[in-house]
Structure formats: structure tokens, C-alpha cells
Write an enzyme that holds these catalytic residues in place. Structure first.
Site, PDB file in Angstrom:
ATOM      1  N   ASP A   1       7.991   3.704 -28.121  1.00 23.70           N
ATOM      2  CA  ASP A   1       7.255   2.886 -27.188  1.00 23.70           C
ATOM      3  C   ASP A   1       6.248   1.974 -27.779  1.00 23.70           C
ATOM      4  O   ASP A   1       5.643   2.299 -28.897  1.00 23.70           O
ATOM      5  CB  ASP A   1       6.279   3.970 -26.246  1.00 23.70           C
ATOM      6  CG  ASP A   1       6.210   3.452 -24.714  1.00 23.70           C
ATOM      7  OD1 ASP A   1       5.529   2.315 -24.689  1.00 23.70           O
ATOM      8  OD2 ASP A   1       6.513   4.143 -23.846  1.00 23.70           O
TER       9      ASP A   1
ATOM     10  N   GLY B   1      23.310  -2.176 -31.049  1.00 21.67           N
ATOM     11  CA  GLY B   1      23.570  -2.169 -32.079  1.00 21.67           C
ATOM     12  C   GLY B   1      23.422  -0.925 -32.892  1.00 21.67           C
ATOM     13  O   GLY B   1      24.099  -0.509 -33.627  1.00 21.67           O
TER      14      GLY B   1
ATOM     15  N   TYR C   1      12.588  -9.258 -13.736  1.00 24.07           N
ATOM     16  CA  TYR C   1      13.228  -7.854 -13.785  1.00 24.07           C
ATOM     17  C   TYR C   1      14.411  -7.407 -13.486  1.00 24.07           C
ATOM     18  O   TYR C   1      15.253  -7.043 -14.342  1.00 24.07           O
ATOM     19  CB  TYR C   1      12.134  -6.996 -12.995  1.00 24.07           C
ATOM     20  CG  TYR C   1      12.432  -5.354 -13.140  1.00 24.07           C
ATOM     21  CD1 TYR C   1      12.121  -5.025 -14.325  1.00 24.07           C
ATOM     22  CD2 TYR C   1      12.881  -4.854 -11.937  1.00 24.07           C
ATOM     23  CE1 TYR C   1      12.491  -3.241 -14.378  1.00 24.07           C
ATOM     24  CE2 TYR C   1      13.071  -3.393 -12.122  1.00 24.07           C
ATOM     25  CZ  TYR C   1      12.731  -2.695 -13.220  1.00 24.07           C
ATOM     26  OH  TYR C   1      13.093  -1.323 -13.272  1.00 24.07           O
TER      27      TYR C   1
ATOM     28  N   GLY D   1       6.394   6.168 -20.989  1.00 18.28           N
ATOM     29  CA  GLY D   1       6.148   5.935 -19.832  1.00 18.28           C
ATOM     30  C   GLY D   1       6.255   7.139 -18.747  1.00 18.28           C
ATOM     31  O   GLY D   1       6.490   8.200 -19.253  1.00 18.28           O
ATOM     32  N   PHE D   2       5.945   6.833 -17.461  1.00 17.72           N
ATOM     33  CA  PHE D   2       6.399   7.897 -16.470  1.00 17.72           C
ATOM     34  C   PHE D   2       7.644   8.636 -16.543  1.00 17.72           C
ATOM     35  O   PHE D   2       7.880   9.835 -16.835  1.00 17.72           O
ATOM     36  CB  PHE D   2       6.284   7.275 -15.229  1.00 17.72           C
ATOM     37  CG  PHE D   2       6.719   8.144 -13.886  1.00 17.72           C
ATOM     38  CD1 PHE D   2       6.228   9.208 -13.636  1.00 17.72           C
ATOM     39  CD2 PHE D   2       7.596   7.192 -12.976  1.00 17.72           C
ATOM     40  CE1 PHE D   2       6.744  10.000 -12.718  1.00 17.72           C
ATOM     41  CE2 PHE D   2       8.283   8.202 -12.006  1.00 17.72           C
ATOM     42  CZ  PHE D   2       7.358   9.383 -11.609  1.00 17.72           C
TER      43      PHE D   2
END
Ligand code: UDP
Length: 315
Positions: free
Chosen positions: A33, A104, A147, A12-13
Site C-alpha cells: 500500500d 508483468g 475512476y 484499505g477497507f
């Protein structure tokens, strides 16, 4: 021994810029990812390096990484309003199940654990500028709730692992950030405006454009994150640039920079629950990290313009 770092959302960015930084610092970086919003082109320059390896994996499922880990940075998540509207369930899962799996893993590896939280935990804020003590004004069942609440849960479970399992944690609350490697069509305001201005289309200002944001250049953000990881502090820290601007003025700044006479502003409906104002209070980051942004908007936008020009003209 070189530190071994797991970075989720590596393509990602933000994740890709973090991979670059940790490689530069001499770490061994394991990027992870599932590529639903990430772009492999952001990290392809790292593939030839021995200090880098990549796992194509969804962290909402059990995560296995062989060998030791010193740090885990959980930066995987759809992060633009368009993305999390399209992928509400994945957004909830990566923030909740994904965070649980990685916590975990952090326990098993005895690794320091950092989460990418967000100014969205403040919702449509009733306190301005937002400091870390503000609890926010979030609509849990609105379109942004998937979100915002995933990120709030992420903070809660991470803090619980600290309190109950003594896990070494860091929580960064990231405000609007921009720079090279943002996706052209992720719906965020800056890629939208640059793309529209370069193509000579209407810059889509939502509402009357009087809502504000405060934009931070990515190199500043990465520096703040790097410092926070290396400072012993377990509570949330805002990282962002306090220079606040209305979206309408932002459109004008981008049009002036791009200089395409065909570009103009067009107004569209304001999305539901769009925060009216946002500005980070970075007093804590200044005190704790000796950090503040170095790039003003004009410098940062110029550095970002070249990237968008290449991407738009070659797309
Ligand atoms: N926005 C806009 N036009 C666009 C995309 C976004 O006017 O094409 C506005 C949006 O309504 C919001 C601001 O720009 O007020 C920032 O939006 P973005 O999606 O980049 O981030 P966030 O709302 O999460 O801060």
C-alpha cells in the site's frame, strides 16, 4: 507449502479484510500500500504475525517482490468519488500503470491474478439490474471518468494478458460495500451518514435522494471474492447485495439506528454524473460460486454501527 498472496491496497477497507481472510486460510500474505487513502491501523494487528509482511510501495512504479507468488489481488485504488476527485491522476495511474506492472509480476511468478473491478464500469446504467453482459454508460471526461475508465482499462488489459499470454485471471465487479474500517471522511454515503447522525448533524442527502444503491456487507463480499478466486472463470462476475434502497430511505434507516434526536436530513446538490440507480444482477455468482449474501442490511448496519461509534466518539 502455504500459498503466498500479494494483496495491493492492503491497508484499505477491502484490502485489510482480504488480508485477514487469507491469513485465516493459512496463507502467507504480502500486503502492499502507498497509504494515500489506506490506513495502517487497519492492518496493525497483523504486523506481529510471521505470516504477514508489509511493503510501503506505490504499484504505479515498478513492483519487486522476492520469492514465489501464487496469487496477486490488485485492490489498490482511491475508491470514493471524493478521493478520486482529489487524486485523479493517481487514480488513473494505479488502474493503468499499476495494473500493467502487476500483470508483468504475475507472468514472471506464474501467479493467478485478480482485479477489483467495480459497478462503476456500468456508469449511469440504462439496464437494470446490471448483469455482466451490459457494457455500460460512462462519461469518459466527467469527474467520475478517471475512476470508471481506469477500471475499464484495467479489465481490458487484464483480459488481454489472459488472451495473449494465457495468464490465469479473475475479474470481480464490486458493488457498494460497507462495514468496519471504512474511512470516516472518505465522502461515501455510509460513513458520512453514520458520522453525521452520531454527531447530531444534518445527514447530507444529495439531490432529492431518489437515486438508489444496493449495499453489501463486507464479510459477504470477501466470501464471494474468495470463492471466485478458487473457481476457474476468467470473465467478470458481479458481487454485491441486490437489496436496493433509495438514498433518502437509507438516511432514515441510519437515523433510526443511531437514535440521535438532533440528527436530521439536509439536501445538497447532486454531484455530476451520479448514477440514478444501481443493483447487481447476481445470477452468475449464484450459479458459479453457490454464493449469495447472508447479511441483510439491518444486520450489517448493526455490525457496522459499533465501529463508527468508537471512531467518531474517539476522533
Ligand atoms: N450521497 C449522499 N450524501 C453523501 C454522500 C453520498 O446523498 O453525503 C449519495 C451519492 O450522491 C450517491 C450515493 O449516495 O447517489 C452513494 O454515494 P457513494 O459516494 O457512497 O458511492 P457511489 O456514488 O460511488 O455509489
Amino acid at each position: 507449502m502455504n500459498k503466498r498472496v500479494l494483496i495491493t491496497g492492503a491497508a484499505g477497507f477491502l484490502g485489510s479484510h482480504l488480508c485477514d481472510r487469507f491469513i485465516k486460510e493459512g496463507c502467507h500474505v504480502i500486503g502492499m500500500d502507498n497509504l494515500i487513502t489506506g490506513d495502517i491501523r487497519n492492518i496493525e494487528h497483523l504486523f506481529p504475525l510471521e505470516a504477514f509482511e508489509f511493503y510501503h510501495h506505490d504499484v504505479s512504479k515498478f513492483v519487486h517482490v522476492p520469492g514465489e507468488l501464487d496469487y496477486i489481488l490488485h485492490f489498490a485504488s482511491p475508491a470514493s468519488p471524493i478521493d478520486y476527485l482529489k487524486m485523479p491522476i493517481q487514480t488513473l495511474k494505479v488502474g493503468s500503470l499499476g495494473t500493467h506492472n502487476l500483470l508483468g509480476l504475475a507472468r514472471v511468478k506464474n501467479a493467478r491474478f485478480m482485479i477489483a473491478s467495480t459497478s462503476e464500469v456500468y456508469g449511469d446504467p440504462l439496464v437494470h439490474p446490471q448483469n455482466e453482459d451490459y457494457w455500460g454508460n460512462v462519461n469518459p471526461i466527467g469527474p467520475r471518468g478517471v475512476y470508471d475508465e481506469a477500471k475499464r482499462f484495467q479489465e481490458a488489459i487484464t483480459m488481454a494478458y489472459h488472451t495473449y499470454h494465457n495468464l490465469d485471471i479473475r475479474i470481480v465487479r464490486i458493488f457498494n460495500t460497507y462495514g468496519p474500517r471504512m474511512r470516516l471522511n472518505d465522502g461515501r454515503v455510509l460513513p458520512a451518514f453514520f458520522t453525521q447522525a452520531l454527531k447530531g448533524e444534518g445527514l447530507t442527502v444529495f439531490g432529492d435522494g431518489s437515486q438508489t444503491r444496493s449495499f453489501c456487507y463486507v464479510d459477504d463480499l470477501v466470501e464471494g471474492i474468495y470463492r471466485l478466486l478458487h473457481t476457474k472463470y476468467h470473465h467478470p462476475v458481479n458481487i454485491g447485495n441486490p437489496s436496493e434502497i433509495t438514498i433518502r430511505t437509507f438516511a432514515e434507516e441510519i437515523m433510526a439506528l443511531v437514535g440521535n434526536p438532533d440528527a436530521k436530513v439536509v439536501y445538497k446538490d447532486l454531484p455530476v454524473d451520479d448514477p440514478k440507480q444501481r443493483q447487481p444482477d447476481i445470477t452468475l455468482a449464484k450459479q458459479l460460486l453457490g454464493w449469495e449474501p447472508k447479511y441483510d442490511r439491518s444486520t450489517g448496519l448493526k455490525k457496522t454501527f459499533g465501529y463508527f461509534k468508537d471512531r467518531v466518539l474517539n476522533s
